[in-house]
Design an enzyme around this catalytic site. Structure first.
Site, PDB file in Angstrom:
ATOM      1  N   GLN A  64      64.111  51.100  55.395  1.00 43.50           N
ATOM      2  CA  GLN A  64      64.591  52.499  54.983  1.00 43.50           C
ATOM      3  C   GLN A  64      66.234  52.583  55.051  1.00 43.50           C
ATOM      4  O   GLN A  64      66.670  53.522  54.623  1.00 43.50           O
ATOM      5  CB  GLN A  64      63.827  53.639  55.615  1.00 43.50           C
ATOM      6  CG  GLN A  64      64.278  53.642  57.084  1.00 43.50           C
ATOM      7  CD  GLN A  64      63.157  54.513  57.926  1.00 43.50           C
ATOM      8  OE1 GLN A  64      62.118  54.329  58.077  1.00 43.50           O
ATOM      9  NE2 GLN A  64      63.784  55.804  58.137  1.00 43.50           N
ATOM     10  N   CYS A  70      61.100  57.538  56.365  1.00 43.49           N
ATOM     11  CA  CYS A  70      59.954  56.782  57.142  1.00 43.49           C
ATOM     12  C   CYS A  70      58.665  56.971  56.639  1.00 43.49           C
ATOM     13  O   CYS A  70      57.845  56.192  56.004  1.00 43.49           O
ATOM     14  CB  CYS A  70      60.072  56.589  58.536  1.00 43.49           C
ATOM     15  SG  CYS A  70      60.058  58.648  59.279  1.00 43.49           S
ATOM     16  N   HIS A 364      58.480  60.044  63.516  1.00 42.60           N
ATOM     17  CA  HIS A 364      58.393  58.736  62.748  1.00 42.60           C
ATOM     18  C   HIS A 364      57.183  58.508  62.267  1.00 42.60           C
ATOM     19  O   HIS A 364      56.245  58.646  63.057  1.00 42.60           O
ATOM     20  CB  HIS A 364      59.127  57.661  63.464  1.00 42.60           C
ATOM     21  CG  HIS A 364      59.368  56.359  62.700  1.00 42.60           C
ATOM     22  ND1 HIS A 364      60.383  56.198  61.905  1.00 42.60           N
ATOM     23  CD2 HIS A 364      59.014  55.044  62.912  1.00 42.60           C
ATOM     24  CE1 HIS A 364      60.496  55.104  61.224  1.00 42.60           C
ATOM     25  NE2 HIS A 364      59.563  54.396  62.014  1.00 42.60           N
ATOM     26  N   ASN A 385      56.544  48.680  60.476  1.00 45.25           N
ATOM     27  CA  ASN A 385      57.523  49.575  60.703  1.00 45.25           C
ATOM     28  C   ASN A 385      58.425  49.539  59.256  1.00 45.25           C
ATOM     29  O   ASN A 385      58.149  48.687  58.300  1.00 45.25           O
ATOM     30  CB  ASN A 385      58.497  49.530  61.769  1.00 45.25           C
ATOM     31  CG  ASN A 385      59.201  50.555  62.183  1.00 45.25           C
ATOM     32  OD1 ASN A 385      59.101  51.511  61.522  1.00 45.25           O
ATOM     33  ND2 ASN A 385      59.613  50.583  63.267  1.00 45.25           N
TER      34      ASN A 385
END
Length: 443
Positions: A64, A70, A364, A385
């Site tokens: 990102q 996110c 997040h 992630n």
């Protein structure tokens, strides 16, 4: 009754400090290395071996970059995982820039809606102050992305690539928020002057026209039609012409987004379990899908995630990633830092207290792609992630089960995995929470 700090107290504090046998050693360590490095506990690393009994193959990790997307990356990644299995697309991404454009455009309109709704209140009211603090931002929640997709569809990254501003969003956010606050002044003045509904609507339309132009200059114009070309894992070439964002979503993803529901764990006294909640003034698409959470126990929360992983589908989740987390090694573990031993003082708030007193909230969103089950119980979780492949294990993190208990707040799962009792609870009308409630935090 006020209590001034006295010189006698300061003398006592200094005496107490020097009576600590390790005070000078710790002072040198912390001033040189910082709190986290000085309290780092390497024993936690050995418990975070990236091996899992259930481990989905989800390919390369996205990035990102310097943006707060996110929640968007995580949601589109879960869809990308499904596409990879169906069509043999391993190195492929959906366009995060496309959904970013429409999210900011719709958030501007949503902001105008709330400005007009609160226009009779003084600027000192908590609701107006909350609105003006951040008219729009990069963050969001699962239901907000669903609202965008239901209205605008999705496109492959090849149809709308990344730009400077999508990958590094600070400049557009600063400029856009300045413009939105200026527009709020105008709209509130129109209401104060008893302007007609037509005049207010015309002004709002002109404002949206300006926002659309600003976003087009920053992200490029979103495609209306496009061609999609790719080679699958067998190197077979595929091409389809004149797709629309909606037809692309229908053919290549094909999810019924109503099948997916938001599950939270918020053990605060104001949110009984097995009840649904929504948040006032939280959303992006006016008239679109509203944010709705079902609050459940942590045992139910984890079992739902496990069931979806067992079925071969990854799980969108939201957490407070900055807590007890080693970003470089990709480890989220309650024991990774021991500040309590370093400073000889307890840090003992529980999850409910951290929420109530502002010490933690969802910050997040990532994706659960695996779990390690020992005797049927989870010990650690595999996390995809969106910070690129240079952190963690090629971008994947390891989260201890104990860390999940304390700092995970939201997952998104299919309704089919809910028990009949939870399905009945999820169908309830939600309780309306205040705009600043921690369950309204944007990932």
């Amino acid at each position: 009754m006020s209590h001034e700090i006295t010189s006698e107290q300061l003398d006592q504090f200094n005496q107490n400090l020097h009576e600590q046998p390790t005070s000078s050693v710790l002072e040198r360590a912390v001033t040189k290395n910082g709190i986290l490095a000085s309290s780092y506990d390497w024993h936690a690393v050995s418990d975070s071996d990236p091996v899992f009994s259930i481990d989905l193959d989800t390919g390369d990790v996205a990035n990102q970059k310097q943006s707060g997307r996110c929640w968007m990356f995580a949601a589109l990644n879960t869809m990308r995982h499904d596409m990879a299995q169906k069509f043999g697309l391993k190195k492929f991404e959906l366009s995060q820039s496309y959904t970013f454009f429409w999210d900011k455009f719709e958030k501007a309109n949503y902001f105008y809606e709330n400005v007009l709704k609160t226009a009779q209140q003084p600027t000192s009211s908590r609701e107006v102050a909350w609105l003006m603090e951040t008219p729009q931002q990069d963050g969001g929640q699962w239901d907000m992305l669903c609202a965008l997709i239901e209205k605008y569809g999705v496109v492959p990254q090849s149809a709308m690539p990344e730009t400077y501003n999508s990958s590094k969003s600070n400049e557009i956010n600063t400029t856009l928020n300045r413009k939105l606050r200026q527009d709020a002044v105008v709209l509130r003045q129109l209401v104060a002057d008893n302007a007609s509904e037509q005049e207010i609507n015309d002004t709002r339309t002109n404002m949206l026209n300006t926002i659309y132009r600003m976003l087009t200059y920053s992200f490029g114009q979103p495609p209306v039609k496009f061609d999609f070309e790719y080679r699958d894992e067998q190197k077979t070439y595929h091409r389809e012409a004149n797709l629309t964002p909606q037809s692309f979503f229908k053919k290549y993803i094909g999810w019924n987004l109503d099948d997916y529901v938001s599950i939270i764990n918020a053990p605060t006294t104001d949110k009984p379990y097995n009840q649904t909640y929504t948040i006032d003034m939280l959303g992006n698409v006016v008239g679109g899908r509203a944010v709705k959470h079902l609050n459940v126990t942590m045992a139910d929360f984890k079992q739902l995630a496990i069931e979806q992983l067992k079925a071969g589908e990854s799980v969108w989740f939201g957490c407070d990633v900055g807590q007890s987390s080693d970003r470089q090694k990709g480890i989220m573990d309650l024991n990774i830092y021991n500040e309590a031993a370093l400073f000889d003082t307890p840090f003992s708030m529980n999850k409910a207290q951290r929420l109530d007193y502002g010490d933690s909230m969802m910050t997040h969103a990532m994706v659960l792609t695996g779990v390690d089950l020992v005797d049927g119980q989870p010990t650690k979780w595999k996390v995809e992630n969106s910070w690129g492949p240079k952190v963690g294990t090629k971008g994947y993190f390891v989260m201890s089960d104990a860390w999940m208990n304390e700092f995970c707040y939201q997952i998104v799962v299919k309704k089919q995995f809910l028990s009949p009792e939870l399905q009945a609870a999820q169908s309830q009308e939600p309780v309306l929470l205040k705009p600043w409630d921690p369950m309204g935090a944007l990932a």
